[in-house]
Design a protein around this motif. Structure first.
Motif, PDB file in Angstrom:
ATOM      1  N   LEU A 113       0.832  -1.199   0.000  1.00 52.89           N
ATOM      2  CA  LEU A 113       0.000   0.000   0.000  1.00 52.89           C
ATOM      3  C   LEU A 113       0.871   1.256   0.000  1.00 52.89           C
ATOM      4  CD1 LEU A 113      -2.903   1.103   0.177  1.00 52.89           C
ATOM      5  CD2 LEU A 113      -2.628   1.083   2.656  1.00 52.89           C
ATOM      6  N   MET A 114       1.940   1.259   0.780  1.00 46.18           N
ATOM      7  CA  MET A 114       2.836   2.418   0.816  1.00 46.18           C
ATOM      8  C   MET A 114       3.534   2.605  -0.526  1.00 46.18           C
ATOM      9  SD  MET A 114       2.522   3.914   3.642  1.00 46.18           S
ATOM     10  CE  MET A 114       0.839   3.401   3.850  1.00 46.18           C
ATOM     11  N   MET A 127       1.777   6.877  -6.746  1.00 44.74           N
ATOM     12  CA  MET A 127       0.743   7.848  -7.104  1.00 44.74           C
ATOM     13  C   MET A 127       1.217   9.278  -6.846  1.00 44.74           C
ATOM     14  SD  MET A 127      -2.690   5.869  -5.804  1.00 44.74           S
ATOM     15  CE  MET A 127      -3.666   7.341  -5.886  1.00 44.74           C
ATOM     16  N   MET A 128       1.931   9.489  -5.733  1.00 46.22           N
ATOM     17  CA  MET A 128       2.444  10.836  -5.448  1.00 46.22           C
ATOM     18  C   MET A 128       3.461  11.269  -6.506  1.00 46.22           C
ATOM     19  SD  MET A 128       2.724  10.527  -1.299  1.00 46.22           S
ATOM     20  CE  MET A 128       3.760  11.930  -1.114  1.00 46.22           C
ATOM     21  N   ALA A 174       4.854  14.510 -11.300  1.00 41.84           N
ATOM     22  CA  ALA A 174       5.272  14.544 -12.697  1.00 41.84           C
ATOM     23  C   ALA A 174       4.235  15.230 -13.556  1.00 41.84           C
ATOM     24  CB  ALA A 174       5.520  13.115 -13.197  1.00 41.84           C
ATOM     25  N   GLN A 175       2.949  14.992 -13.235  1.00 41.84           N
ATOM     26  CA  GLN A 175       1.887  15.646 -13.997  1.00 41.84           C
ATOM     27  C   GLN A 175       1.875  17.151 -13.733  1.00 41.84           C
ATOM     28  OE1 GLN A 175      -2.027  14.238 -13.086  1.00 41.84           O
ATOM     29  NE2 GLN A 175      -2.905  15.025 -14.994  1.00 41.84           N
ATOM     30  N   GLU A 176       2.110  17.579 -12.481  1.00 37.05           N
ATOM     31  CA  GLU A 176       2.150  19.011 -12.176  1.00 37.05           C
ATOM     32  C   GLU A 176       3.322  19.677 -12.847  1.00 37.05           C
ATOM     33  OE1 GLU A 176       2.196  19.407  -7.932  1.00 37.05           O
ATOM     34  OE2 GLU A 176       0.137  18.679  -7.690  1.00 37.05           O
TER      35      GLU A 176
END
Length: 175
Positions: free
Chosen positions: A156-157, A163-164, A169-171
């Motif tokens: 999970l981590m 995801m972070m 990368a998207q920002e």
């Protein structure tokens, strides 16, 4: 072979096997032991086993079709709910085994296609190759680098950190 046989030289075999006469009036001890073993051990055990098999035949239980109910993910468990943690961990292990089997089956299909097609494998097995690449990438994204002692919490981590990183990368790409 001459036409006129000498019947005394080439005798015909006896027509019946002679019956051996008993030398003593005592029974054979091996026969007595076999009969005693049959009555004392073999028949009761066989009876009990057949009775158990008849009982089991009435109530068939197919262990390989066991279905587990889906439990909440580890992220949905409340703080201090150790039973939920345990169930989520067991669910994660089952899911990991299923995903491993999916990868193995797709890899086996690809290997069979390669074996079947021979030199034309690059043309005719492109679909299987693409499927294998997708499945292994998904498996590595979810379970890669966890090691042999990976568990639901570290998985999970890992997903959270991935995801972070994708959001950052998207920002950066938007700016």
């Amino acid at each position: 072979m001459p036409e006129d046989r000498d019947w005394e030289v080439y005798k015909a075999p006896p027509t019946r096997t002679p019956v051996l006469e008993k030398d003593t009036s005592l029974s054979n001890p091996v026969h007595l032991f076999q009969v005693a073993f049959s009555y004392v051990l073999d028949r009761p055990i066989t009876f009990v086993r057949e009775w158990i098999e008849r009982q089991q035949a009435k109530n068939k239980f197919y262990y390989y079709h066991q279905q587990f109910r889906r439990v909440p993910d580890l992220s949905e468990c409340m703080e201090g709910d150790y039973l939920c943690f345990f169930e989520a961990e067991a669910q994660w292990r089952r899911d990991r085994m299923v995903d491993q089997e999916i990868v193995a089956i797709v890899r086996e299909r690809f290997g069979a296609c390669q074996q079947r097609e021979g030199p034309n494998q690059f043309q005719n097995c492109a679909k299987e190759m693409e499927q294998l690449v997708q499945v292994t990438k998904a498996y590595q994204d979810k379970y890669g680098e966890l090691g042999a002692h990976g568990n639901a919490r570290t998985c999970l981590m890992k997903q959270k950190h991935r995801m972070m990183e994708e959001r950052k990368a998207q920002e950066n790409a938007d700016q």
